[in-house]
Scaffold this motif. Structure first.
Motif: not given
Length: 188
Positions: A171-185
């Motif tokens: 139904d939806e797609g979400r890319e693991l962007t640099a911003e997302i990865i930065q927030s979960v480091l």
């Protein structure tokens, strides 16, 4: 709002972290919190294999196995986190002289878990972190049960490009962007 289950293809996530994010080390609890997008988490499922060991195993194989075992044990201590392990099978030696391995049972376990939770009406939503078209039939079955599906994936670079078919069926797609990865480091 609804109950969400998270399904993570560990080998694919490792590739995304390597190729898109310079081997970033992440906090899996934070990643799951991001993927659940404010809904209630039923459980996060992580699928992978322990490394192959020859008979008898080399010292390097023993060390790699022990490190991976410690990692999986740490994941199991995250609340509502389940680790499901398949097997890594030796498939011979390639033309380049390097050993070839193949995961067994991982995709099937993931697909069965998705379908069972959807069929039992235990989830309203599911988030799948993968790029493998093998999951397309399972996602279709889950959608037929009325579950909303989100595919989390890497960039469109060749090494981590998600299957177009899988991306289309979700139904939806979400890319693991640099911003997302930065927030979960993971912070030491």
């Amino acid at each position: 709002m609804g109950v969400t289950a998270i399904f993570i293809d560990g080998a694919y996530l490792e590739k995304v972290l390597l190729h898109d994010h310079g081997r970033a080390r992440i906090d899996f609890g934070r990643l799951v919190a991001t993927m659940v997008e404010g809904d209630e988490l039923l459980r996060a499922y992580y699928y992978h294999c322990l490394p192959y060991q020859s008979h008898p195993p080399t010292d390097e194989e023993k060390a790699r196995y022990a490190a991976r075992h410690r990692f999986f044990t740490a994941l199991r201590h995250i609340p509502r986190f389940e680790v499901r392990l398949g097997k890594l099978a030796f498939r011979g030696v390639g033309k380049d002289g390097n050993p070839m391995f193949q995961q067994e049972r991982v995709d099937l376990m993931l697909g069965v878990d998705m379908a069972l939770l959807a069929g039992e009406n235990r989830i309203a939503k599911m988030a799948l972190l993968s790029g493998d078209s093998d999951f397309t039939p399972a996602v279709e079955a889950v959608k037929n049960e009325g579950v909303l599906t989100t595919l989390w994936h890497g960039s469109h670079a060749r090494e981590v490009r998600p299957s177009a078919e899988l991306l289309q069926v979700c139904d939806e797609g979400r890319e693991l962007t640099a911003e997302i990865i930065q927030s979960v480091l993971r912070h030491p």
